[in-house]
Write a protein that holds these residues in place. Structure first.
Motif, PDB file in Angstrom:
ATOM      1  N   GLU A   7       0.825  -1.210   0.000  1.00 10.19           N
ATOM      2  CA  GLU A   7       0.000   0.000   0.000  1.00 10.19           C
ATOM      3  C   GLU A   7       0.856   1.255   0.000  1.00 10.19           C
ATOM      4  N   CYS A   8       0.258   2.340  -0.479  1.00 12.44           N
ATOM      5  CA  CYS A   8       0.913   3.641  -0.459  1.00 12.44           C
ATOM      6  C   CYS A   8       0.441   4.422   0.770  1.00 12.44           C
ATOM      7  N   VAL A   9       1.129   5.487   1.089  1.00 10.06           N
ATOM      8  CA  VAL A   9       0.848   6.279   2.282  1.00 10.06           C
ATOM      9  C   VAL A   9      -0.588   6.801   2.279  1.00 10.06           C
ATOM     10  N   ASN A  11      -3.342   5.622   0.908  1.00 14.09           N
ATOM     11  CA  ASN A  11      -4.301   4.565   1.236  1.00 14.09           C
ATOM     12  C   ASN A  11      -4.184   4.142   2.694  1.00 14.09           C
ATOM     13  N   LEU A  12      -2.959   4.002   3.185  1.00 14.93           N
ATOM     14  CA  LEU A  12      -2.767   3.628   4.583  1.00 14.93           C
ATOM     15  C   LEU A  12      -3.355   4.689   5.512  1.00 14.93           C
ATOM     16  N   SER A  13      -3.144   5.962   5.173  1.00 13.02           N
ATOM     17  CA  SER A  13      -3.679   7.058   5.981  1.00 13.02           C
ATOM     18  C   SER A  13      -5.194   6.950   6.093  1.00 13.02           C
ATOM     19  N   SER A  14      -5.826   6.696   4.980  1.00 12.52           N
ATOM     20  CA  SER A  14      -7.279   6.572   4.952  1.00 12.52           C
ATOM     21  C   SER A  14      -7.745   5.370   5.777  1.00 12.52           C
ATOM     22  N   LEU A  15      -7.051   4.266   5.649  1.00 13.52           N
ATOM     23  CA  LEU A  15      -7.444   3.045   6.348  1.00 13.52           C
ATOM     24  C   LEU A  15      -7.316   3.161   7.862  1.00 13.52           C
ATOM     25  N   VAL A  16      -6.279   3.845   8.329  1.00 14.08           N
ATOM     26  CA  VAL A  16      -6.054   3.928   9.779  1.00 14.08           C
ATOM     27  C   VAL A  16      -6.556   5.225  10.392  1.00 14.08           C
ATOM     28  N   GLY A  17      -7.053   6.141   9.565  1.00 19.01           N
ATOM     29  CA  GLY A  17      -7.610   7.385  10.080  1.00 19.01           C
ATOM     30  C   GLY A  17      -6.566   8.325  10.662  1.00 19.01           C
ATOM     31  N   MET A  18      -5.400   8.362  10.039  1.00 18.90           N
ATOM     32  CA  MET A  18      -4.324   9.251  10.476  1.00 18.90           C
ATOM     33  C   MET A  18      -3.897  10.120   9.307  1.00 18.90           C
ATOM     34  N   SER A  19      -3.210  11.195   9.605  1.00 18.79           N
ATOM     35  CA  SER A  19      -2.704  12.057   8.542  1.00 18.79           C
ATOM     36  C   SER A  19      -1.567  11.359   7.799  1.00 18.79           C
ATOM     37  N   SER A  20      -1.365  11.757   6.541  1.00 17.44           N
ATOM     38  CA  SER A  20      -0.268  11.187   5.753  1.00 17.44           C
ATOM     39  C   SER A  20       1.094  11.424   6.396  1.00 17.44           C
ATOM     40  N   PRO A  21       1.371  12.637   6.939  1.00 19.70           N
ATOM     41  CA  PRO A  21       2.666  12.832   7.600  1.00 19.70           C
ATOM     42  C   PRO A  21       2.856  11.903   8.810  1.00 19.70           C
ATOM     43  N   ALA A  22       1.796  11.674   9.573  1.00 18.70           N
ATOM     44  CA  ALA A  22       1.906  10.780  10.737  1.00 18.70           C
ATOM     45  C   ALA A  22       2.194   9.352  10.286  1.00 18.70           C
ATOM     46  N   HIS A  25       5.740   9.031   9.101  1.00 17.75           N
ATOM     47  CA  HIS A  25       6.661   8.962  10.239  1.00 17.75           C
ATOM     48  C   HIS A  25       6.748   7.529  10.774  1.00 17.75           C
ATOM     49  N   HIS A  26       5.596   6.880  10.959  1.00 12.93           N
ATOM     50  CA  HIS A  26       5.583   5.508  11.458  1.00 12.93           C
ATOM     51  C   HIS A  26       6.238   4.551  10.462  1.00 12.93           C
ATOM     52  N   LEU A  27       5.966   4.752   9.182  1.00 19.73           N
ATOM     53  CA  LEU A  27       6.569   3.897   8.162  1.00 19.73           C
ATOM     54  C   LEU A  27       8.091   4.056   8.146  1.00 19.73           C
ATOM     55  N   ARG A  28       8.556   5.274   8.318  1.00 24.32           N
ATOM     56  CA  ARG A  28       9.999   5.527   8.361  1.00 24.32           C
ATOM     57  C   ARG A  28      10.638   4.763   9.531  1.00 24.32           C
ATOM     58  N   GLN A  29       9.954   4.743  10.674  1.00 23.94           N
ATOM     59  CA  GLN A  29      10.461   4.002  11.840  1.00 23.94           C
ATOM     60  C   GLN A  29      10.524   2.497  11.543  1.00 23.94           C
ATOM     61  N   ARG A  40       9.221   2.791  -5.326  1.00 29.90           N
ATOM     62  CA  ARG A  40       8.529   3.927  -5.926  1.00 29.90           C
ATOM     63  C   ARG A  40       7.922   3.513  -7.257  1.00 29.90           C
ATOM     64  N   SER A  41       6.686   3.977  -7.466  1.00 29.90           N
ATOM     65  CA  SER A  41       6.007   3.793  -8.736  1.00 29.90           C
ATOM     66  C   SER A  41       5.410   5.146  -9.100  1.00 29.90           C
ATOM     67  N   GLY A  42       6.059   5.852 -10.000  1.00 26.38           N
ATOM     68  CA  GLY A  42       5.638   7.212 -10.316  1.00 26.38           C
ATOM     69  C   GLY A  42       5.891   8.107  -9.124  1.00 26.38           C
ATOM     70  N   LYS A  43       4.844   8.813  -8.684  1.00 28.99           N
ATOM     71  CA  LYS A  43       4.983   9.692  -7.524  1.00 28.99           C
ATOM     72  C   LYS A  43       4.734   8.977  -6.203  1.00 28.99           C
ATOM     73  N   GLU A  44       4.149   7.796  -6.264  1.00 33.02           N
ATOM     74  CA  GLU A  44       3.779   7.071  -5.048  1.00 33.02           C
ATOM     75  C   GLU A  44       4.887   6.121  -4.600  1.00 33.02           C
ATOM     76  N   VAL A  45       5.021   5.981  -3.287  1.00 37.15           N
ATOM     77  CA  VAL A  45       5.907   4.995  -2.693  1.00 37.15           C
ATOM     78  C   VAL A  45       5.017   3.935  -2.063  1.00 37.15           C
ATOM     79  N   TYR A  46       5.271   2.691  -2.402  1.00 32.22           N
ATOM     80  CA  TYR A  46       4.483   1.577  -1.893  1.00 32.22           C
ATOM     81  C   TYR A  46       5.294   0.808  -0.861  1.00 32.22           C
TER      82      TYR A  46
END
Length: 85
Positions: A7-9, A11-22, A25-29, A40-46
């Motif tokens: 998944e991309c950020v 879609n994940l943001s929408s699924l978990v009800g959090m902002s994309s930056p938040a 941050h968790h994905l980076r950790q 990366r696929s185009g502009k999206e990172v999966y």
């Protein structure tokens, strides 16, 4: 979820009800700890779970916990139904 799907950020943001930056941050950790990988696929990172023994163990533990939780909820529902009769 990332053990089963890529998944991309957004879609994940929408699924978990959090902002994309938040979520980012968790994905980076998780990526720093080598629990997920990305591409990366185009502009999206999966993102998806890494294929490592540690991730497989973590996934098994989480699925077991979910199974126990479902079992406990079911037992509570049965108990409540019995008490109301």
């Amino acid at each position: 979820m990332l053990c089963h799907y890529e998944e991309c950020v957004i879609n994940l943001s929408s699924l978990v009800g959090m902002s994309s930056p938040a979520v980012s941050h968790h994905l980076r950790q998780l990526k720093t700890r080598r629990l997920i990988v990305s591409h990366r696929s185009g502009k999206e990172v999966y993102y998806k779970a890494a294929d490592t023994p540690q991730v497989h163990t973590l996934h098994s533990c989480l699925e077991r916990l979910i199974s126990l939780s479902d079992s406990t909820e079911h037992q509570t529902e049965v108990s409540n139904d019995t008490e109301t009769r």
